[in-house]
Design a protein around this motif. Structure first.
Motif, PDB file in Angstrom:
ATOM      1  N   ARG A 130       0.855  -1.188   0.000  1.00 51.77           N
ATOM      2  CA  ARG A 130       0.000   0.000   0.000  1.00 51.77           C
ATOM      3  C   ARG A 130       0.889   1.235   0.000  1.00 51.77           C
ATOM      4  N   TYR A 131       0.631   2.155  -0.936  1.00 50.90           N
ATOM      5  CA  TYR A 131       1.397   3.390  -1.054  1.00 50.90           C
ATOM      6  C   TYR A 131       0.435   4.561  -0.918  1.00 50.90           C
ATOM      7  N   VAL A 132       0.835   5.567  -0.129  1.00 48.29           N
ATOM      8  CA  VAL A 132      -0.056   6.682   0.192  1.00 48.29           C
ATOM      9  C   VAL A 132       0.685   8.007   0.099  1.00 48.29           C
ATOM     10  N   ASN A 133      -0.092   9.095  -0.067  1.00 51.47           N
ATOM     11  CA  ASN A 133       0.516  10.425   0.017  1.00 51.47           C
ATOM     12  C   ASN A 133       0.590  10.826   1.490  1.00 51.47           C
ATOM     13  N   SER A 134       1.023  12.039   1.777  1.00 49.28           N
ATOM     14  CA  SER A 134       1.308  12.436   3.162  1.00 49.28           C
ATOM     15  C   SER A 134       0.085  12.395   4.078  1.00 49.28           C
ATOM     16  N   ASP A 135      -1.093  12.743   3.586  1.00 44.11           N
ATOM     17  CA  ASP A 135      -2.289  12.722   4.441  1.00 44.11           C
ATOM     18  C   ASP A 135      -3.196  11.510   4.163  1.00 44.11           C
ATOM     19  N   GLU A 136      -2.689  10.564   3.380  1.00 42.64           N
ATOM     20  CA  GLU A 136      -3.393   9.325   3.024  1.00 42.64           C
ATOM     21  C   GLU A 136      -4.732   9.568   2.310  1.00 42.64           C
ATOM     22  N   SER A 137      -4.834  10.704   1.615  1.00 39.81           N
ATOM     23  CA  SER A 137      -6.031  10.976   0.820  1.00 39.81           C
ATOM     24  C   SER A 137      -5.943  10.308  -0.549  1.00 39.81           C
ATOM     25  N   TYR A 138      -4.751   9.865  -0.927  1.00 45.07           N
ATOM     26  CA  TYR A 138      -4.548   9.150  -2.185  1.00 45.07           C
ATOM     27  C   TYR A 138      -3.874   7.826  -1.850  1.00 45.07           C
ATOM     28  N   VAL A 139      -4.503   6.716  -2.254  1.00 46.41           N
ATOM     29  CA  VAL A 139      -3.992   5.382  -1.916  1.00 46.41           C
ATOM     30  C   VAL A 139      -3.857   4.554  -3.185  1.00 46.41           C
ATOM     31  N   PHE A 140      -2.680   3.991  -3.375  1.00 46.32           N
ATOM     32  CA  PHE A 140      -2.419   3.056  -4.468  1.00 46.32           C
ATOM     33  C   PHE A 140      -2.047   1.743  -3.808  1.00 46.32           C
ATOM     34  N   TRP A 141      -2.902   0.715  -3.987  1.00 47.04           N
ATOM     35  CA  TRP A 141      -2.745  -0.546  -3.269  1.00 47.04           C
ATOM     36  C   TRP A 141      -2.578  -1.671  -4.277  1.00 47.04           C
ATOM     37  N   ILE A 142      -1.497  -2.427  -4.172  1.00 47.08           N
ATOM     38  CA  ILE A 142      -1.264  -3.520  -5.118  1.00 47.08           C
ATOM     39  C   ILE A 142      -1.277  -4.855  -4.396  1.00 47.08           C
ATOM     40  N   LYS A 143      -1.769  -5.846  -5.119  1.00 47.91           N
ATOM     41  CA  LYS A 143      -1.712  -7.233  -4.651  1.00 47.91           C
ATOM     42  C   LYS A 143      -1.667  -8.096  -5.902  1.00 47.91           C
ATOM     43  N   GLY A 144      -0.554  -8.787  -6.075  1.00 54.34           N
ATOM     44  CA  GLY A 144      -0.374  -9.592  -7.283  1.00 54.34           C
ATOM     45  C   GLY A 144      -0.266  -8.696  -8.501  1.00 54.34           C
ATOM     46  N   LYS A 145      -1.060  -9.004  -9.526  1.00 53.99           N
ATOM     47  CA  LYS A 145      -1.026  -8.210 -10.762  1.00 53.99           C
ATOM     48  C   LYS A 145      -2.062  -7.100 -10.773  1.00 53.99           C
ATOM     49  N   GLU A 146      -2.862  -6.989  -9.719  1.00 52.30           N
ATOM     50  CA  GLU A 146      -3.904  -5.972  -9.672  1.00 52.30           C
ATOM     51  C   GLU A 146      -3.546  -4.862  -8.698  1.00 52.30           C
ATOM     52  N   ALA A 147      -4.051  -3.681  -9.006  1.00 53.24           N
ATOM     53  CA  ALA A 147      -3.856  -2.520  -8.142  1.00 53.24           C
ATOM     54  C   ALA A 147      -5.158  -1.744  -8.094  1.00 53.24           C
ATOM     55  N   THR A 148      -5.389  -1.072  -6.982  1.00 53.95           N
ATOM     56  CA  THR A 148      -6.562  -0.200  -6.888  1.00 53.95           C
ATOM     57  C   THR A 148      -6.093   1.217  -6.578  1.00 53.95           C
ATOM     58  N   ILE A 149      -6.822   2.176  -7.137  1.00 56.85           N
ATOM     59  CA  ILE A 149      -6.556   3.587  -6.865  1.00 56.85           C
ATOM     60  C   ILE A 149      -7.719   4.091  -6.031  1.00 56.85           C
ATOM     61  N   ASN A 150      -7.405   4.521  -4.811  1.00 54.64           N
ATOM     62  CA  ASN A 150      -8.403   5.023  -3.861  1.00 54.64           C
ATOM     63  C   ASN A 150      -9.558   4.058  -3.642  1.00 54.64           C
ATOM     64  N   GLY A 151      -9.322   2.781  -3.809  1.00 54.55           N
ATOM     65  CA  GLY A 151     -10.346   1.775  -3.558  1.00 54.55           C
ATOM     66  C   GLY A 151     -11.465   1.743  -4.575  1.00 54.55           C
ATOM     67  N   ARG A 152     -11.398   2.567  -5.611  1.00 55.76           N
ATOM     68  CA  ARG A 152     -12.476   2.667  -6.598  1.00 55.76           C
ATOM     69  C   ARG A 152     -12.109   2.065  -7.936  1.00 55.76           C
ATOM     70  N   GLU A 153     -10.940   2.350  -8.417  1.00 57.24           N
ATOM     71  CA  GLU A 153     -10.552   1.930  -9.761  1.00 57.24           C
ATOM     72  C   GLU A 153      -9.547   0.778  -9.695  1.00 57.24           C
ATOM     73  N   THR A 154      -9.881  -0.321 -10.373  1.00 54.73           N
ATOM     74  CA  THR A 154      -8.994  -1.501 -10.389  1.00 54.73           C
ATOM     75  C   THR A 154      -8.183  -1.504 -11.669  1.00 54.73           C
ATOM     76  N   CYS A 155      -6.871  -1.606 -11.513  1.00 57.09           N
ATOM     77  CA  CYS A 155      -5.948  -1.603 -12.645  1.00 57.09           C
ATOM     78  C   CYS A 155      -5.253  -2.965 -12.710  1.00 57.09           C
ATOM     79  N   VAL A 156      -4.783  -3.329 -13.911  1.00 58.87           N
ATOM     80  CA  VAL A 156      -4.110  -4.604 -14.099  1.00 58.87           C
ATOM     81  C   VAL A 156      -2.728  -4.337 -14.695  1.00 58.87           C
ATOM     82  N   ALA A 157      -1.711  -5.024 -14.135  1.00 57.44           N
ATOM     83  CA  ALA A 157      -0.344  -4.881 -14.656  1.00 57.44           C
ATOM     84  C   ALA A 157      -0.254  -5.533 -16.018  1.00 57.44           C
ATOM     85  N   ASP A 158       0.450  -4.879 -16.941  1.00 60.91           N
ATOM     86  CA  ASP A 158       0.623  -5.412 -18.300  1.00 60.91           C
ATOM     87  C   ASP A 158       1.706  -6.465 -18.339  1.00 60.91           C
TER      88      ASP A 158
END
Length: 125
Positions: free
Chosen positions: A97-125
Motif C-alpha cells: 500500500r502506497y499513500v501520500n502524506s495525508d493518506e487521501s490518495y492510496v495506491f494498493w497492489i496485490k499480485g497483478k492488480e492494483a486499486t486507486i483510492n479503492g475505486r478503480e482496479t488496474c491490471v499490470a501489463d
C-alpha cells in the motif's frame, strides 16, 4: 624488499575464512581470519540494495499508469499522463500500500492488480 597484500576468500566445508597473503623477498606469509572479521559488504548474508523498477498498469479511467517502485526508499512514483504522484509505503495487512502524506490518495497492489483510492482496479501489463 617489496611487500604486497592480496585479499582472498577461501570457502571450505563448514567454514568461511578470509585469507591474507603477504609476499616479500624471503617468501610468502598466509594468515587466516574468521569470516566474521570480513567487512560487511563482502558477506553473503548482507542484503544488497535493489534497483528501482517500473511496472505499467492499465486502468479503466486513468488509462496507462507507469509506477516506479523503489524498495530501498519504500516509495512508488506514479506517472499518469501529465500528473506525477510521489507516494510512500504505508501499512498493509496484505499486498503493498502506497499513500501520500495525508493518506487521501492510496495506491494498493496485490499480485497483478492494483486499486486507486479503492475505486478503480488496474491490471499490470
Amino acid at each position: 624488499m617489496k611487500t604486497r597484500l592480496i585479499g582472498l576468500l577461501l570457502l571450505t566445508v563448514g567454514a568461511v575464512y578470509a585469507q591474507d597473503v603477504k609476499t616479500s623477498g624471503s617468501g610468502i606469509e598466509i594468515t587466516h581470519k574468521p569470516a566474521a572479521e570480513l567487512p560487511a559488504q563482502y558477506k553473503a548474508d548482507v542484503p544488497k540494495p535493489r534497483k528501482p523498477y517500473t511496472v505499467r498498469y492499465t486502468c479503466p479511467e486513468a488509462g496507462r499508469v507507469y509506477v516506479i517502485f523503489d524498495n530501498a526508499q519504500q516509495t512508488a512514483t506514479l506517472e499518469m499522463g501529465n500528473t506525477t504522484r510521489y507516494l510512500k509505503q504505508g501499512m498493509s495487512a496484505s499486498g503493498a500500500r502506497y499513500v501520500n502524506s495525508d493518506e487521501s490518495y492510496v495506491f494498493w497492489i496485490k499480485g497483478k492488480e492494483a486499486t486507486i483510492n479503492g475505486r478503480e482496479t488496474c491490471v499490470a501489463d
